[in-house]
Design a protein around this motif. Structure first.
Motif, PDB file in Angstrom:
ATOM      1  N   ILE A 117      31.309  35.383  46.439  1.00 13.63           N
ATOM      2  CA  ILE A 117      30.405  36.319  45.391  1.00 13.63           C
ATOM      3  C   ILE A 117      31.298  37.583  45.318  1.00 13.63           C
ATOM      4  CG2 ILE A 117      28.483  37.690  44.870  1.00 13.63           C
ATOM      5  CD1 ILE A 117      26.727  35.399  46.014  1.00 13.63           C
ATOM      6  N   ILE A 118      31.750  38.350  46.317  1.00 11.71           N
ATOM      7  CA  ILE A 118      32.495  39.601  46.269  1.00 11.71           C
ATOM      8  C   ILE A 118      33.624  39.219  45.588  1.00 11.71           C
ATOM      9  CG2 ILE A 118      33.819  41.049  47.425  1.00 11.71           C
ATOM     10  CD1 ILE A 118      31.623  40.897  49.767  1.00 11.71           C
ATOM     11  N   PHE A 119      34.505  38.264  45.764  1.00 10.48           N
ATOM     12  CA  PHE A 119      35.769  37.816  45.160  1.00 10.48           C
ATOM     13  C   PHE A 119      35.582  37.327  43.630  1.00 10.48           C
ATOM     14  CE2 PHE A 119      37.536  37.424  49.622  1.00 10.48           C
ATOM     15  CZ  PHE A 119      38.570  38.294  49.451  1.00 10.48           C
ATOM     16  N   ILE A 120      34.672  36.656  43.337  1.00 13.15           N
ATOM     17  CA  ILE A 120      34.431  36.658  41.754  1.00 13.15           C
ATOM     18  C   ILE A 120      33.830  38.090  41.107  1.00 13.15           C
ATOM     19  CG2 ILE A 120      32.521  35.543  40.205  1.00 13.15           C
ATOM     20  CD1 ILE A 120      32.385  33.219  42.390  1.00 13.15           C
ATOM     21  N   GLY A 121      33.198  38.689  41.871  1.00 14.78           N
ATOM     22  CA  GLY A 121      33.048  40.111  41.201  1.00 14.78           C
ATOM     23  C   GLY A 121      34.200  40.784  40.864  1.00 14.78           C
ATOM     24  N   LEU A 122      34.921  40.713  42.038  1.00 15.69           N
ATOM     25  CA  LEU A 122      36.274  41.670  42.040  1.00 15.69           C
ATOM     26  C   LEU A 122      37.048  40.964  40.706  1.00 15.69           C
ATOM     27  CD1 LEU A 122      37.343  42.327  45.765  1.00 15.69           C
ATOM     28  CD2 LEU A 122      36.423  43.856  43.995  1.00 15.69           C
ATOM     29  N   ALA A 123      37.464  39.856  40.868  1.00 13.12           N
ATOM     30  CA  ALA A 123      38.044  39.047  39.692  1.00 13.12           C
ATOM     31  C   ALA A 123      37.560  39.306  38.349  1.00 13.12           C
ATOM     32  CB  ALA A 123      38.202  37.450  39.892  1.00 13.12           C
ATOM     33  N   LEU A 124      36.252  39.535  38.277  1.00 15.28           N
ATOM     34  CA  LEU A 124      35.745  39.560  37.005  1.00 15.28           C
ATOM     35  C   LEU A 124      35.619  40.937  36.212  1.00 15.28           C
ATOM     36  CD1 LEU A 124      33.772  38.107  34.504  1.00 15.28           C
ATOM     37  CD2 LEU A 124      31.939  38.896  36.071  1.00 15.28           C
ATOM     38  N   ALA A 125      35.676  42.046  37.429  1.00 10.10           N
ATOM     39  CA  ALA A 125      35.800  43.593  37.068  1.00 10.10           C
ATOM     40  C   ALA A 125      37.052  43.989  36.875  1.00 10.10           C
ATOM     41  CB  ALA A 125      35.013  44.308  38.220  1.00 10.10           C
ATOM     42  N   GLY A 127      40.079  41.761  36.893  1.00 14.58           N
ATOM     43  CA  GLY A 127      41.304  40.991  36.447  1.00 14.58           C
ATOM     44  C   GLY A 127      42.451  41.115  37.309  1.00 14.58           C
ATOM     45  N   GLU A 128      43.568  40.750  36.720  1.00 13.48           N
ATOM     46  CA  GLU A 128      44.596  40.725  37.819  1.00 13.48           C
ATOM     47  C   GLU A 128      45.906  41.432  37.047  1.00 13.48           C
ATOM     48  OE1 GLU A 128      47.115  36.964  39.986  1.00 13.48           O
ATOM     49  OE2 GLU A 128      46.157  36.938  37.880  1.00 13.48           O
ATOM     50  N   ALA A 129      46.562  42.249  37.803  1.00 14.19           N
ATOM     51  CA  ALA A 129      47.761  42.903  37.034  1.00 14.19           C
ATOM     52  C   ALA A 129      49.012  42.580  38.096  1.00 14.19           C
ATOM     53  CB  ALA A 129      47.597  44.540  36.925  1.00 14.19           C
ATOM     54  N   PHE A 310      34.110  34.882  32.638  1.00 16.95           N
ATOM     55  CA  PHE A 310      33.091  34.561  33.894  1.00 16.95           C
ATOM     56  C   PHE A 310      33.455  33.270  34.620  1.00 16.95           C
ATOM     57  CE2 PHE A 310      29.057  32.733  35.793  1.00 16.95           C
ATOM     58  CZ  PHE A 310      28.824  33.868  36.578  1.00 16.95           C
ATOM     59  N   THR A 311      33.673  32.136  33.903  1.00 17.79           N
ATOM     60  CA  THR A 311      33.966  30.782  34.425  1.00 17.79           C
ATOM     61  C   THR A 311      35.211  30.851  34.976  1.00 17.79           C
ATOM     62  OG1 THR A 311      32.873  29.615  32.604  1.00 17.79           O
ATOM     63  CG2 THR A 311      34.234  28.370  33.748  1.00 17.79           C
ATOM     64  N   GLU A 312      36.301  31.525  34.264  1.00 16.64           N
ATOM     65  CA  GLU A 312      37.491  31.792  35.114  1.00 16.64           C
ATOM     66  C   GLU A 312      37.476  32.540  36.472  1.00 16.64           C
ATOM     67  OE1 GLU A 312      40.944  32.011  31.608  1.00 16.64           O
ATOM     68  OE2 GLU A 312      39.480  33.559  31.693  1.00 16.64           O
ATOM     69  N   ALA A 313      36.668  33.774  36.246  1.00 12.03           N
ATOM     70  CA  ALA A 313      36.441  34.369  37.599  1.00 12.03           C
ATOM     71  C   ALA A 313      35.856  33.720  38.734  1.00 12.03           C
ATOM     72  CB  ALA A 313      35.725  35.639  37.268  1.00 12.03           C
ATOM     73  N   THR A 318      36.629  32.104  43.898  1.00 13.80           N
ATOM     74  CA  THR A 318      36.643  31.069  44.936  1.00 13.80           C
ATOM     75  C   THR A 318      37.619  30.411  45.639  1.00 13.80           C
ATOM     76  OG1 THR A 318      34.540  30.205  43.905  1.00 13.80           O
ATOM     77  CG2 THR A 318      35.732  28.591  45.537  1.00 13.80           C
ATOM     78  N   TYR A 319      38.828  30.526  44.916  1.00 10.97           N
ATOM     79  CA  TYR A 319      40.215  30.354  45.293  1.00 10.97           C
ATOM     80  C   TYR A 319      40.522  31.433  46.267  1.00 10.97           C
ATOM     81  CZ  TYR A 319      45.223  29.782  45.656  1.00 10.97           C
ATOM     82  OH  TYR A 319      46.529  29.642  46.187  1.00 10.97           O
ATOM     83  N   ASN A 320      40.650  32.678  45.959  1.00 15.40           N
ATOM     84  CA  ASN A 320      40.909  33.690  46.763  1.00 15.40           C
ATOM     85  C   ASN A 320      40.067  33.816  47.959  1.00 15.40           C
ATOM     86  OD1 ASN A 320      42.664  34.737  44.865  1.00 15.40           O
ATOM     87  ND2 ASN A 320      41.494  36.089  43.863  1.00 15.40           N
ATOM     88  N   ALA A 321      38.649  33.523  47.933  1.00 12.72           N
ATOM     89  CA  ALA A 321      38.257  33.584  49.145  1.00 12.72           C
ATOM     90  C   ALA A 321      38.403  32.579  50.243  1.00 12.72           C
ATOM     91  CB  ALA A 321      36.482  33.405  48.836  1.00 12.72           C
TER      92      ALA A 321
END
Length: 437
Positions: A117-125, A127-129, A310-313, A318-321
């Motif tokens: 959940i934390i990693f999903i939230g970080l990805a959603l908030a 993104g990625e640079a 949201f779906t991509e996040a 999940t992958y990052n976790a």
């Protein structure tokens, strides 16, 4: 103040992780009708407690863990006074093995879910640079001391990693690569392709706090973003938008060249040239004792920014976790193989506090908490008595064979596990303390 912030983040992070872990055990136990006597964040002595129903909720003075006391279970308290009597229906030992297994897995499962959940939230908030390979190789890399030991040279273009193409700068020193075996790079140097091999024990040098500098970084053109009032740069007449192109007759194109040149001229008068709106202007200044002139640089490098829906996040988070778990497995393999020094690989509370840093950055805080949640789940799953994984092994044996280990065996196994855990805790705390000096 920085130390207080680090300690504060550590205590908050550990409280969250221990709380959700023990909550997972408690909810599973209560759902199967087991009596939960105590729920504690932190170990005794108790500094606060409140009885709610059959359960006492408390906070302990030693914030390095927590526990749930389930009636009829041999746990770290080693309370065996009820084991001589016939089990009551509400006791842990009275329940079917599959229910007991779920209770023991409850904390691990909740930690995994929390990390995801934390990693999903970080990805959603956030993104990625990242710096793409093409942008990196336009100017090449800067190789610092450790990078040069590895075999890189400033100006190298990294063409491939382990013979394969790559996407971004961060891939060059990714944890997965550092924990790999026989890794190598293909670089372009002075028009020739050269192989640079990474020693299997390189992660030891990378993890050593004495080498906590950049190994390599992108080589970056720069301009003046702003000038500090009253500084040497201001007195010389530098303005925002200027580009320093030479110092004492030496051409300057990249920020690493500027830094190295100014560092070698501390306290000295210099003559330099700047490009202002395509006009070359001669200037003079005194270099400060710290090797600066007093301006903020604007780095001329293009990042690729990717935002997630949201779906991509969900997929990215999940992958990052689970990547954290995979890297822990590879780290253990490296330690077993003798490729890394255990003293440099294991972190206790002191080192973990430094990961949070001396400033309160919520993005970094949640990233570290998410990482630690997955690490806690992984470590608890290890088949060591006194850890959840040890209980899982014994319960799995009971389910498969139909034979339950004796209470005496479980009690002795718990004692052995506690000795192992306390010894490990003492080791990491002493090791952390030594590493500070």
């Amino acid at each position: 103040m920085e130390t207080l912030i680090m300690v504060g983040q550590l205590l908050l992070g550990l409280s969250i992780l221990v709380g959700v872990h023990e909550w997972g055990h408690m909810v599973a136990a209560k759902s199967f009708g087991m009596r939960v006597e105590k729920f504690s964040i932190g170990f005794p002595p108790k500094i606060w407690g409140k009885q709610i129903g059959e359960t006492e909720y408390s906070i302990g003075a030693i914030p390095l863990g927590g526990f749930v006391k389930i009636t009829g279970m041999i746990d770290e308290s080693l309370d065996t006074k009820t084991l001589n009597a016939e089990p009551e229906p509400y006791e842990f030992r009275a329940k079917p093995a599959w229910q007991r297994l779920i209770v023991m897995m409850g904390g691990i499962i909740v930690n995994v879910v929390t990390g995801i959940i934390i990693f999903i939230g970080l990805a959603l908030a956030n993104g990625e640079a990242y710096i793409p390979k093409e942008e990196l190789n336009e100017h090449g890399i800067v190789a610092y001391d450790l990078g040069e030991q590895l075999g890189f040279k400033t100006g190298d273009r990294v063409l491939a990693i382990n013979g394969q193409d790559y996407d971004r700068f961060s891939d060059i020193l990714s944890p997965d690569l550092l924990l790999g075996t026989d890794s190598y790079y293909t670089v372009l140097r002075n028009g020739k392709e050269i192989r640079v091999d990474m020693p299997n024990d390189f992660i030891d040098k990378f993890a050593d706090k004495r080498n906590r500098v950049d190994v390599i970084s992108p080589r970056i053109p720069f301009s003046i973003q702003s000038v500090v009032p009253g500084s040497s740069a201001a007195k010389a007449g530098l303005e925002a938008g200027d580009v320093i192109v030479a110092i004492n007759g030496k051409d300057i194109k990249y920020f690493d060249q500027l830094s190295a040149t100014l560092d070698s001229l501390k306290g000295q008068e210099i003559a330099f040239k700047t490009n202002r709106d395509n006009e070359i202007i001669d200037m003079e200044a005194t270099v400060n004792d710290d090797g600066t002139l007093g301006f903020v640089a604007q780095y001329e490098i293009d990042y690729v920014t990717r935002k997630f829906g949201f779906t991509e996040a969900i997929g990215e988070g999940t992958y990052n976790a689970f990547a954290v778990v995979w890297l822990n497995i590879k780290g253990f393999q490296k330690m077993i193989a003798g490729d890394v020094d255990v003293r440099k690989s294991l972190s206790g509370p002191i080192k973990i506090a430094t990961f949070f840093g001396g400033t309160w950055d919520w993005n970094n805080f949640w990233r570290i908490v998410g990482l630690l949640s997955m690490v806690l789940a992984f470590m608890n799953f290890l088949p060591i008595p006194a850890l959840d994984g040890g209980h899982v092994v014994f319960l799995t044996w009971e389910i498969v064979t139909g034979r339950k280990p004796s209470d005496r065996f479980l009690e002795n196994a718990q004692k052995v596990g506690m000795v192992i855990l306390l010894s490990l805790m003492a080791f990491v705390i002493i090791n952390d303390t030594i590493s500070l000096f």
